[in-house]
Write an enzyme that holds these catalytic residues in place. Structure first.
Site, mmCIF file in Angstrom:
data_model
loop_
_atom_site.group_PDB
_atom_site.id
_atom_site.type_symbol
_atom_site.label_atom_id
_atom_site.label_comp_id
_atom_site.label_asym_id
_atom_site.label_seq_id
_atom_site.Cartn_x
_atom_site.Cartn_y
_atom_site.Cartn_z
ATOM 1 N N ASP A 1 -3.723 -37.354 -4.808
ATOM 2 C CA ASP A 1 -3.348 -37.397 -3.572
ATOM 3 C C ASP A 1 -1.713 -37.718 -3.839
ATOM 4 O OD1 ASP A 1 -2.813 -37.340 -0.928
ATOM 5 O OD2 ASP A 1 -3.776 -39.166 -0.174
ATOM 6 N N ASP B 1 -15.260 -49.958 -47.061
ATOM 7 C CA ASP B 1 -15.276 -50.164 -45.612
ATOM 8 C C ASP B 1 -14.316 -51.043 -44.993
ATOM 9 O OD1 ASP B 1 -16.657 -48.292 -44.579
ATOM 10 O OD2 ASP B 1 -18.810 -49.484 -44.690
ATOM 11 N N ASN C 1 -19.886 -48.765 -50.923
ATOM 12 C CA ASN C 1 -19.665 -48.264 -49.405
ATOM 13 C C ASN C 1 -19.042 -49.624 -48.722
ATOM 14 O OD1 ASN C 1 -19.986 -46.526 -47.550
ATOM 15 N ND2 ASN C 1 -21.862 -47.392 -46.720
ATOM 16 N N ASP D 1 -8.266 -43.706 -4.011
ATOM 17 C CA ASP D 1 -8.129 -45.088 -3.469
ATOM 18 C C ASP D 1 -8.918 -45.331 -2.151
ATOM 19 O OD1 ASP D 1 -6.115 -44.197 -1.906
ATOM 20 O OD2 ASP D 1 -4.848 -45.824 -2.375
ATOM 21 N N ASP E 1 -12.807 -40.746 -1.380
ATOM 22 C CA ASP E 1 -12.722 -40.268 -2.551
ATOM 23 C C ASP E 1 -14.066 -40.668 -3.574
ATOM 24 O OD1 ASP E 1 -10.106 -39.284 -2.100
ATOM 25 O OD2 ASP E 1 -9.211 -41.304 -1.981
#
Length: 782
Positions: free
Chosen positions: A328, A686, A682, A589, A593
């Site tokens: 709006d 990481d 692994n 708002d 809405d």
């Protein structure tokens, strides 16, 4: 504490007050605390807190991890408890790492959500107090006004022109009028006009209501418990799910193929199984859930610093992917401080009488706070000692007008103010400048000319009318007829000073602004020109009604301004934009809405919004400013870029490593790495990736909206995974043919090379022969 019969709408208020041990003045603070302990918080499901045990267990719920636990247990009993213990330790450390990061992220997000908590007004110790909705208990007296969410199942004790939207519960499109009364026990839910239901919201009017039940004991709670409704899946969550399916397909193919080949080569079955399973774990980006949580939490904290509060974390990614924002104009594109420019009679001349009547209407209204009435009250002060308010018909979005009945001397006067067309619709006469009353038809063309004149200047125009009610001290909506049109209120809300730069900033980010307003098309066109939007294409609500869904779908992308839009048309516009392939944000708002906020990919509201709008929103702005939105879009894209960065790094690097090991295992008489070494690789690779959440992002990564592209991920993974495998095979060749490494030396050398290359090369791709800037450019090209 007594339990009421289920059909409370069939019992008198006096009897219910006695049953619940409460009074019209409400509960005492101590009594409310005791009831909260007895009934529990007013929630449909337990509040999601950082439950340590639940969060910890969630790190190990992956099917691969569970199978690995089983295989480790099998290894412990059959062969080598030392190896089993090492593998178990690696898995636990990896899980604890993810848990620590997610726990910190969850706590940070909970603190941010507390800023935009929904509250309700209740009577405690005889006085009104605002408290969080979660603390409402049976026996409370809640005070409800337009825009408020009903916090529990209630019995209406007092009401004034109360209309409630029950669409969430009954599916009824139009608001339902509520009033005090006693109904039959068998009355259907949709016809219980003396009861209010949790999850519905007040459209207009006011009420005092007695809370009967809360949480899961409400009608809404029972429905949600049965259906177990989940929030609508976001575009980001859909992308994550598709990425998961893709990884599962690749993992299954690799695991089955590698296990079958190793068994065929007569290698130990358990070792082959653990090796295959370890490769699967190595290929899977185990920390992806933790990385996503950390990225989103960091993004939420950065956005909070820019006055943007994120209620649903997954919406951050959608925020970044958003390419259309609907809003709006009032308060977002304009200053939001409405100014009363003039009060004019039918002839267009300044009128004290019009201004006085408008002041009476604005001064005595008790509905929801709005900037128009505030502008009228502050424009000029009138002495009203001779006037007294007798009655009120609050504003609603169907009538679009507000009526006040005032007593003055021995007469009662109804004064109505509202949208010009809606006020004219209830007028049969008009008062001219000499206070002559004429038929409305004789001045209708003149009124229309004035409206176009004001609108072309960008001003909003309201109408004012009156009706002498004689001795009547009450009125109803049917009395809004046969009124006398008095004149115009000309209002002006100037565009924000920096709005042109803000809109340009959104455009540079690839976000198109579409204005959805209830103002007439002339006002909308003028304001859009003031904001630098040239050659705007406008579609009015009347034209929209005549369009089929297919025709709207073809036109909606090209329209810049939707003017004279009814509340129920907003959702239709949003859905058409989504169907056209856009990621749509909606900023609203108001009471009307809520449905559009739910329909949008990203629902955006503001801290000053009515409860129902804040509840429906994914993101709440602490300032109603598109400039804040621009910052939020950048942060959303930064978060998404960092998430993709981890995905590219993890999948390409892991695939390259796993492909290399799988391939070389076919030619070596032994497994190239032990399962525990694969898992440790692994885990160790990481660690550096945990810092991605705070990593900087190249400007081109946030210049336009991005979405999940599984084809690009697959292409990137295979291309750079295979390229990195070339260097891996060169390493294998050096270890076997040049260094003549033994089995243990080969494993140790390859393990060290894998960890070092993955940790020290600052790129998502392993081949070190590419300069870093070239590798980054290659990644962005995907």
């Amino acid at each position: 504490m007594n339990q009421l019969p289920p059909a409370f709408w069939s019992i008198s208020a006096t009897e219910i007050f006695q049953h619940l041990g409460t009074a019209k003045e409400g509960l005492s603070s101590e009594g409310a605390r005791q009831r909260l302990a007895h009934y529990g918080s007013n929630l449909l499901k337990p509040q999601k807190r950082s439950d340590v045990l639940t969060l910890l267990l969630a790190q190990f719920k992956s099917p691969l991890i569970l199978i690995l636990f089983f295989a480790t247990g099998l290894s412990f009993f059959l062969r080598n408890p030392v190896d089993a213990f090492i593998i178990l330790t690696i898995v636990l450390v990896s899980g604890l790492l993810g848990f620590w990061q997610e726990h910190s992220a969850t706590n940070a997000v909970e603190k941010l959500l507390a800023i935009v908590q929904i509250k309700a007004t209740v009577l405690r110790d005889g006085n009104p107090h605002e408290i969080p909705v979660e603390e409402i208990v049976p026996g409370d007296i809640v005070i409800l006004n337009a825009g408020d969410i009903v916090p529990g199942d209630c019995l209406v004790d007092e009401s004034k022109d109360l209309f409630v939207d029950e669409a969430t519960l009954t599916g009824e499109t139009y608001p339902v009028e509520k009033s005090v009364g006693v109904l039959a026990a068998e009355t259907p839910l949709g016809q219980r006009t003396n009861a209010l239901w949790m999850g519905t919201h007040v459209v207009s009017g006011s009420a005092a209501a007695l809370v009967i039940s809360t949480g899961k004991q409400t009608e809404f709670g029972k429905v949600s418990e049965r259906l177990r409704l989940r929030p609508q899946e976001t575009d980001f969550e859909r992308g994550i799910r598709r990425f998961g399916y893709f990884l599962m397909e690749v993992t299954l193919i690799l695991v089955i193929a590698i296990f079958a080949i190793n068994v065929y080569l007569a290698r130990p079955v358990l070792d082959s199984f653990l090796f295959s399973l370890a490769l699967a774990v190595g290929l899977t980006p185990q920390l992806l859930p933790a990385i996503i949580s950390i990225n989103l939490a960091h993004g939420a904290k950065r956005m909070a610093q820019g006055k943007v509060i994120v209620k649903r974390l997954a919406s951050i990614e959608n925020f970044g992917s958003m390419n259309v924002i609907c809003s709006d104009k009032t308060g977002t594109l304009t200053e939001g401080s409405v100014h009363l420019q003039s009060a004019l009679d039918v002839e267009g001349a300044p009128s004290e009488k019009v201004l006085l009547h408008a002041y009476l209407n604005a001064f005595y209204e008790t509905g929801f706070t709005n900037p128009i009435d505030e502008a009228i009250r502050t424009h000029r002060h009138f002495e009203l000692s001779g006037y007294r308010k007798a009655d009120e018909i609050p504003y609603d979005f169907l009538r679009k007008r507000l009526s006040i009945l005032v007593a003055h001397d021995d007469t009662h006067l109804m004064v109505t103010k509202g949208a010009l067309a809606n006020v004219l619709a209830v007028c049969s006469t008009a008062e001219t400048e000499r206070e002559l009353v004429v038929d409305i038809a004789t001045v209708r063309d003149r009124i229309q000319q004035h409206l176009e004149e004001f609108s072309n200047k960008g001003c909003r125009t309201l109408g004012v009318a009156y009706k002498n009610m004689g001795a009547a001290s009450l009125m109803s909506k049917v009395d809004e007829a046969g009124m006398t049109f008095l004149g115009f209120l000309v209002l002006f809300d100037p565009p924000k000073p920096d709005i042109i730069e803000t809109i340009a900033g959104l455009k540079n980010l690839g976000v198109t602004l579409k204005i959805i307003t209830g103002d007439n098309h002339l006002v909308a066109a003028n304001v859009s020109q003031q904001m630098g939007l040239s050659n705007t294409k406008i579609l009015t609500g009347a034209d929209l009604r005549d369009l089929s869904d297919g025709a709207l779908l073809r036109r909606v992308v090209d329209v810049d301004v939707f003017a004279e839009i009814e509340p129920n048309q907003k959702e239709r516009i949003i859905l058409a934009l989504k169907k056209a392939g856009n990621v749509v944000g909606y900023m609203g708002d108001g009471i009307n809405d809520a449905s559009a906020l739910h329909a949008a990919d990203v629902g955006i509201s503001v801290e000053s919004a009515v409860d129902v709008a804040k509840e429906a929103a994914d993101i709440v702005l602490l300032e109603k400013d598109l400039g804040v939105l621009v910052h939020g879009v950048r942060e959303g894209r930064t978060t998404f870029a960092n998430t993709l960065k981890y995905v590219f790094m993890a999948t390409s690097a892991n695939f390259g490593n796993m492909f290399s090991m799988a391939g070389v295992s076919l030619f070596l008489p032994f497994l190239p790495l032990l399962p525990k070494q694969i898992l440790l690789t692994n885990l160790m690779t990481d660690f550096p990736e945990m810092t991605i959440a705070t990593d900087r992002v190249d400007s081109e990564m946030i210049d336009y909206p991005r979405r999940w592209d599984i084809k690009a991920i697959r292409k990137f993974m295979i291309t750079f995974g295979l390229v990195s495998s070339v260097f891996d095979y060169l390493t294998f060749g050096a270890l076997v043919t040049i260094l003549h490494a033994t089995q243990d030396q080969f494993r140790t050398g390859w393990f060290l090379e894998s960890v070092i290359s993955a940790s020290l090369i600052p790129s998502p791709i392993y081949p070190t022969t590419f300069p870093a800037f070239l590798r980054a450019r290659m990644m962005r090209s995907f």
